[in-house]
Design a protein around this motif. Sequence first.
Motif, short mmCIF file in Angstrom:
data_model
loop_
_atom_site.label_atom_id
_atom_site.label_comp_id
_atom_site.label_asym_id
_atom_site.label_seq_id
_atom_site.Cartn_x
_atom_site.Cartn_y
_atom_site.Cartn_z
N ASP A 162 0.83 -1.21 0.00
CA ASP A 162 0.00 0.00 0.00
C ASP A 162 0.86 1.26 0.00
N GLU A 206 2.51 1.63 -3.42
CA GLU A 206 1.53 2.09 -4.42
C GLU A 206 1.21 3.56 -4.22
N GLU A 207 1.19 4.02 -2.97
CA GLU A 207 0.95 5.44 -2.70
C GLU A 207 2.09 6.28 -3.28
N LEU A 214 5.02 12.87 1.41
CA LEU A 214 4.46 11.69 2.09
C LEU A 214 5.12 11.45 3.46
#
Length: 180
Positions: free
Chosen positions: A7, A10-11, A136
């Motif tokens: 996850d 993919e982010e 991020l």
Amino acid sequence: MSTLTLDAAEEIVGAALKRAQALGKAVSVAVVDAGGFVISVRRSDGARPLTPDIARAKAYTAAVMQRPGKMLKKWQESQPVFFAQLSQLPGAALPIMATEGSVTIKKDGEIIGGLGIAGGTADEDQQVADDVLESLGYELEFAAWGVAGTAASDAAKTENSENSEKVEQTEQTEQTEKGA
């Protein structure tokens, strides 16, 4: 111990493709874990066919060398034979690419993977990688080679300070010689 999940990978990939598209660039993006094993690779529409392989090699380099590619460039330039041999080692899965767009993924002081961007110019690939990881919440500071515990920016400040002192000493010597 932190790990890089699918996850999270993919982010990162999604954010990188979106950022590159905003710059008008068709790129490929690869994310690997700390051992250099692929978690995710995507090639945007219009990206050149070789870009996924380049992105994977950049991500691999950042992970297994534990430094962003741009930090490795001077080392590679000073020891090209050594760097050429790294890619020939039996355990080397991909070539070592000391270049922009090759960024180590670090969270809470721990190296958890590598990000590779390929398809723009070297500066564009680097900008996309840095912008995405910073947005991020990943860390972008790394200790300089051979300087334990000193962030690269701190090492640069120290080097700049030392260079300034040398310039001042040289200027003082020149002034003294002119006055003599």
